[in-house]
Write a protein that holds these residues in place. Structure first.
Motif, PDB file in Angstrom:
ATOM      1  N   LYS A   1       0.832  -1.202   0.000  1.00  0.00           N
ATOM      2  CA  LYS A   1       0.000   0.000   0.000  1.00  0.00           C
ATOM      3  C   LYS A   1       0.868   1.255   0.000  1.00  0.00           C
ATOM      4  O   LYS A   1       1.808   1.376   0.788  1.00  0.00           O
ATOM      5  CB  LYS A   1      -0.914   0.007   1.225  1.00  0.00           C
ATOM      6  CG  LYS A   1      -1.927  -1.125   1.246  1.00  0.00           C
ATOM      7  CD  LYS A   1      -2.830  -1.021   2.450  1.00  0.00           C
ATOM      8  CE  LYS A   1      -3.930  -2.064   2.413  1.00  0.00           C
ATOM      9  NZ  LYS A   1      -3.429  -3.443   2.437  1.00  0.00           N
TER      10      LYS A   1
ATOM     11  N   TYR B   1       0.593   5.775  -0.648  1.00  0.00           N
ATOM     12  CA  TYR B   1      -0.336   6.900  -0.574  1.00  0.00           C
ATOM     13  C   TYR B   1       0.387   8.203  -0.914  1.00  0.00           C
ATOM     14  O   TYR B   1       1.576   8.347  -0.647  1.00  0.00           O
ATOM     15  CB  TYR B   1      -0.899   7.030   0.853  1.00  0.00           C
ATOM     16  CG  TYR B   1      -1.424   5.754   1.452  1.00  0.00           C
ATOM     17  CD1 TYR B   1      -0.563   4.855   2.084  1.00  0.00           C
ATOM     18  CD2 TYR B   1      -2.778   5.440   1.412  1.00  0.00           C
ATOM     19  CE1 TYR B   1      -1.031   3.677   2.643  1.00  0.00           C
ATOM     20  CE2 TYR B   1      -3.261   4.276   1.976  1.00  0.00           C
ATOM     21  CZ  TYR B   1      -2.386   3.392   2.592  1.00  0.00           C
ATOM     22  OH  TYR B   1      -2.854   2.225   3.144  1.00  0.00           O
TER      23      TYR B   1
ATOM     24  N   SER C   1       2.435   1.470   3.696  1.00  0.00           N
ATOM     25  CA  SER C   1       2.059   0.694   4.868  1.00  0.00           C
ATOM     26  C   SER C   1       2.002  -0.776   4.522  1.00  0.00           C
ATOM     27  O   SER C   1       1.896  -1.163   3.350  1.00  0.00           O
ATOM     28  CB  SER C   1       0.713   1.156   5.423  1.00  0.00           C
ATOM     29  OG  SER C   1      -0.333   0.839   4.533  1.00  0.00           O
ATOM     30  N   GLU C   2       2.020  -1.591   5.595  1.00  0.00           N
ATOM     31  CA  GLU C   2       1.969  -3.023   5.406  1.00  0.00           C
ATOM     32  C   GLU C   2       0.575  -3.451   5.001  1.00  0.00           C
ATOM     33  O   GLU C   2      -0.416  -2.765   5.271  1.00  0.00           O
ATOM     34  CB  GLU C   2       2.347  -3.729   6.705  1.00  0.00           C
ATOM     35  CG  GLU C   2       3.765  -3.457   7.145  1.00  0.00           C
ATOM     36  CD  GLU C   2       4.152  -4.295   8.333  1.00  0.00           C
ATOM     37  OE1 GLU C   2       5.007  -3.850   9.108  1.00  0.00           O
ATOM     38  OE2 GLU C   2       3.605  -5.395   8.499  1.00  0.00           O
TER      39      GLU C   2
ATOM     40  N   TYR D   1      -0.054  -1.144  12.624  1.00  0.00           N
ATOM     41  CA  TYR D   1       0.948  -0.262  12.074  1.00  0.00           C
ATOM     42  C   TYR D   1       0.317   0.896  11.323  1.00  0.00           C
ATOM     43  O   TYR D   1      -0.659   0.742  10.633  1.00  0.00           O
ATOM     44  CB  TYR D   1       1.869  -1.032  11.141  1.00  0.00           C
ATOM     45  CG  TYR D   1       2.510  -2.207  11.823  1.00  0.00           C
ATOM     46  CD1 TYR D   1       2.010  -3.478  11.661  1.00  0.00           C
ATOM     47  CD2 TYR D   1       3.596  -2.028  12.656  1.00  0.00           C
ATOM     48  CE1 TYR D   1       2.568  -4.547  12.301  1.00  0.00           C
ATOM     49  CE2 TYR D   1       4.170  -3.096  13.304  1.00  0.00           C
ATOM     50  CZ  TYR D   1       3.657  -4.351  13.127  1.00  0.00           C
ATOM     51  OH  TYR D   1       4.216  -5.409  13.760  1.00  0.00           O
ATOM     52  N   GLY D   2       0.917   2.042  11.505  1.00  0.00           N
ATOM     53  CA  GLY D   2       0.499   3.193  10.728  1.00  0.00           C
ATOM     54  C   GLY D   2       1.260   3.224   9.430  1.00  0.00           C
ATOM     55  O   GLY D   2       1.532   2.191   8.841  1.00  0.00           O
ATOM     56  N   TYR D   3       1.589   4.379   9.028  1.00  0.00           N
ATOM     57  CA  TYR D   3       2.326   4.559   7.792  1.00  0.00           C
ATOM     58  C   TYR D   3       3.788   4.905   8.077  1.00  0.00           C
ATOM     59  O   TYR D   3       4.114   5.450   9.122  1.00  0.00           O
ATOM     60  CB  TYR D   3       1.773   5.746   7.010  1.00  0.00           C
ATOM     61  CG  TYR D   3       0.370   5.626   6.496  1.00  0.00           C
ATOM     62  CD1 TYR D   3      -0.358   4.456   6.564  1.00  0.00           C
ATOM     63  CD2 TYR D   3      -0.233   6.728   5.903  1.00  0.00           C
ATOM     64  CE1 TYR D   3      -1.641   4.399   6.071  1.00  0.00           C
ATOM     65  CE2 TYR D   3      -1.521   6.678   5.402  1.00  0.00           C
ATOM     66  CZ  TYR D   3      -2.221   5.502   5.495  1.00  0.00           C
ATOM     67  OH  TYR D   3      -3.481   5.444   5.002  1.00  0.00           O
TER      68      TYR D   3
ATOM     69  N   PHE E   1       6.340   7.522   6.409  1.00  0.00           N
ATOM     70  CA  PHE E   1       6.280   8.672   5.514  1.00  0.00           C
ATOM     71  C   PHE E   1       7.656   9.007   4.967  1.00  0.00           C
ATOM     72  O   PHE E   1       8.676   8.834   5.646  1.00  0.00           O
ATOM     73  CB  PHE E   1       5.771   9.901   6.261  1.00  0.00           C
ATOM     74  CG  PHE E   1       4.277   9.974   6.371  1.00  0.00           C
ATOM     75  CD1 PHE E   1       3.618   9.338   7.392  1.00  0.00           C
ATOM     76  CD2 PHE E   1       3.536  10.684   5.436  1.00  0.00           C
ATOM     77  CE1 PHE E   1       2.240   9.395   7.488  1.00  0.00           C
ATOM     78  CE2 PHE E   1       2.159  10.752   5.532  1.00  0.00           C
ATOM     79  CZ  PHE E   1       1.508  10.111   6.557  1.00  0.00           C
ATOM     80  N   GLY E   2       7.661   9.524   3.752  1.00  0.00           N
ATOM     81  CA  GLY E   2       8.855  10.154   3.225  1.00  0.00           C
ATOM     82  C   GLY E   2       9.001  11.555   3.793  1.00  0.00           C
ATOM     83  O   GLY E   2       8.133  12.040   4.528  1.00  0.00           O
TER      84      GLY E   2
END
Lengths: 116, 114
Positions: free
Chosen positions: A31, A33, A94-95, A103-105, A107-108
């Motif tokens: 996933k 985003y 995310s997983e 788990y959340g995300y 981020f870059g």
């Protein structure tokens, strides 16, 4: 050590130019985003992907487009940049999993885009 | 639809003061709850999380307890430092829907003065 990379960090570009914001992750996450963050800090989901060849529009309408040809790569493209596109763009991954997500995300660091 | 409401900032505190940032949510089912922190010029970092009622998430001196009865997930820290100055986002994620994207609050800016 970052596992998700966004380039460039900063971009100043003229109106009408085509741009691509790069996002790559090394975690094998299915996933991914894209969020747009306005100056008031609020985050708006503009695109997401659940895997290769899967892309969906988010909550906020955006003139940008995305592609997901490889699991690790999720670039965002603006065909013709305008001043209204000036913003910070954050990529995340995310997983996968069908149960409650612990788990959340990840981020870059974001790309700050300025269109002049 | 799902939503997250945070207290408006900025929150300005002196070093070593006690911090509370309120967060309430609206969602059906049993969402997972998160706090993220964004330092100047950076992306978001996961600060702590909780997945079910009465769970307490904690990290770096910050704590938040998942309160289903009040649909809240308030962030607390007993003694803030100047280095805690950042923007804090509360978020929820549902796993019982197809999309499973995070829903964020609007963010609360914390400024800690020496």
């Amino acid at each position: 050590e970052a596992d998700i990379y966004q380039t460039p960090r900063y971009l100043v570009i003229g109106t009408g130019k085509k741009i691509t914001l790069e996002c790559s992750q090394t975690m094998g996450h299915d996933k991914m985003y894209w969020y747009q963050q306005d100056p008031g800090m609020e985050l708006h989901l503009i695109h997401y992907s659940y895997g290769v060849n899967s892309t969906e529009k988010g909550d906020l309408s955006s003139e940008s487009t995305v592609s997901r040809i490889r699991t690790e790569h999720f670039p965002l493209t603006l065909e013709s940049a305008r001043p209204s596109h000036t913003s910070q763009y954050l990529c995340a991954s995310s997983e996968s999993g069908s149960g409650p997500s612990n788990y959340g995300y990840t981020f870059g660091s974001g790309t700050r885009l300025t269109v002049v | 639809g799902d939503s997250v409401t945070q207290m408006e900032g900025p929150v300005t505190l002196s070093e070593e003061a006690f911090l509370t940032i309120n967060c309430t949510y609206t969602a059906t089912g049993y969402p997972s709850l998160f706090w993220y922190v964004q330092y100047p010029g950076e992306g978001l970092q996961l600060l702590l999380k909780a997945t079910k009622a009465d769970d307490k998430g904690s990290n770096k001196g910050f704590e938040a307890t998942y309160r289903k009865e009040t649909t809240s997930f308030h962030l607390e820290k007993g003694s803030v430092q100047v280095s805690d100055s950042a923007v804090y986002f509360c978020a929820l994620r549902r796993w019982d829907t197809g999309r499973r994207a995070l829903t964020f609050g609007s963010g609360t800016r914390l400024q800690v003065q020496p």
